[in-house]
Design an enzyme around this catalytic site. Structure first.
Site, short mmCIF file in Angstrom:
data_model
loop_
_atom_site.label_atom_id
_atom_site.label_comp_id
_atom_site.label_asym_id
_atom_site.label_seq_id
_atom_site.Cartn_x
_atom_site.Cartn_y
_atom_site.Cartn_z
N ASP A 1 6.29 35.58 8.71
CA ASP A 1 5.68 36.89 8.93
C ASP A 1 4.82 37.20 7.71
O ASP A 1 5.21 36.88 6.57
CB ASP A 1 6.76 37.96 9.06
N HIS B 1 9.22 28.92 8.10
CA HIS B 1 9.52 27.89 9.10
C HIS B 1 8.44 26.81 9.11
O HIS B 1 7.35 26.99 8.57
CB HIS B 1 9.61 28.54 10.48
N SER C 1 6.64 37.79 -0.98
CA SER C 1 5.74 37.05 -1.84
C SER C 1 4.58 36.52 -1.01
O SER C 1 4.08 37.21 -0.14
CB SER C 1 6.47 35.93 -2.58
#
Length: 308
Positions: A98, A154, A255
């Site tokens: 995300d 991922h 981050s």
């Protein structure tokens, strides 16, 4: 004006924002947060999460758990099963996380940008001449995670993870205000360079970049936590398989991840600067050799293979 509204106004004051998030003892604050966030005392946990909600748009409705042992447990939360399915189209490389889309585009020889007009080099970022050659004139995209977002990342595509190069560094904030003021910021901060090989032989690299309060990166396939106690540069050879959508690890807080891809990869139409993207959504496509068109949507819609 609500407290959140006041905080939003103050956060837009660039000088104040930069002062409060950068002109502070960054390393000491990061170490403190690493210790404090893992305290499993219920009152401290509840007050910390309540304060976090006050200062951000934290939404825990997608979280797999409804209660957390600590602030750290909440930061690194898993989502309910099935919420970030990777796009099944085999031509699509998906977002690993995300995030908010930052600078992206073509790498000019070995030069890319943290924001418009602020260049840095692949060599400074990667520290590996062979990997610099692999991404020469390639494509890059910057994905920024805010503190309230889902922090796990991922696999963007099927392939094998060949090597991780951990590079020690600073912990500057990575928000747009700091990116405008700190030259080559991504090359100054701690980061892990993850080199992967796709089934077709191309190199695709992920560069998770740490930031203030975020100097720990957990990688499942190495069973390692990389942080200030890891003395870098440190090279970790590996041979781990990955399937599109597999969880690779997580940040301790928000981050940035920089994705580096070959020059023939094209950005999908949903890739727009400042747009939000979720893990598993289309990021790039691999056009068929010699084809004027490439599929970008999972529904089979055809789009020109010349868009950047």
């Amino acid at each position: 004006m609500t407290i959140k509204g006041l905080i939003a106004v103050l956060s837009q004051q660039e000088d104040l924002n930069f002062l409060l998030t950068n002109r502070v003892p960054r390393a000491a604050l990061t170490r403190f947060m690493g210790w404090f966030s893992k305290i499993e005392q219920p009152l401290i946990r509840d007050l910390s999460i309540a304060c976090w909600r006050l200062f951000s748009d934290l939404d825990l409705s997608e979280a797999h758990k409804t209660s957390f042992m600590s602030l750290h447990d909440c930061f690194t939360r898993e989502l309910k099963p099935g919420l970030r399915p990777p796009d099944p189209n085999p031509s699509i490389v998906v977002s690993p996380c995300d995030g908010i889309i930052g600078a992206f585009g073509a790498i000019a020889d070995t030069e890319l940008f943290q924001i418009k007009g602020a260049a840095y080099s692949l060599q400074d970022l990667l520290g590996d001449p062979a990997l610099v050659d692999a991404h020469h004139n390639g494509r890059f995209i910057t994905l920024r995670l805010t503190s309230s977002m889902y922090h796990r990342f991922h696999a963007p595509y099927d392939g094998r993870i060949e090597q991780v190069n951990f590079i020690s560094g600073d912990t500057w904030n990575v928000n747009p205000i700091a990116l405008k003021r700190i030259e080559k910021l991504f090359c100054k901060n701690e980061r892990a360079v993850i080199r992967t090989r796709l089934p077709t032989g191309e190199t695709l690299s992920l560069v998770p970049v740490a930031a203030i309060l975020v100097a720990s990166i957990r990688l499942h396939f190495l069973d390692l936590v990389l942080n200030a106690e890891t003395r870098g540069p440190a090279v970790f050879p590996c041979d781990a398989s990955m399937r599109k959508g597999d969880e690779l690890g997580w940040f301790e807080h928000g981050s940035t991840i920089i994705v580096l891809a070959p020059d023939h990869f094209e950005f999908c139409d949903n890739v727009l600067e400042s747009a939000r993207i979720c893990a598993g959504q289309p990021l790039m496509r691999k056009p068929a050799c010699g084809s004027l068109f490439a599929t970008c949507q999972s529904d089979g819609t055809k789009t020109p293979a010349s868009h950047l």
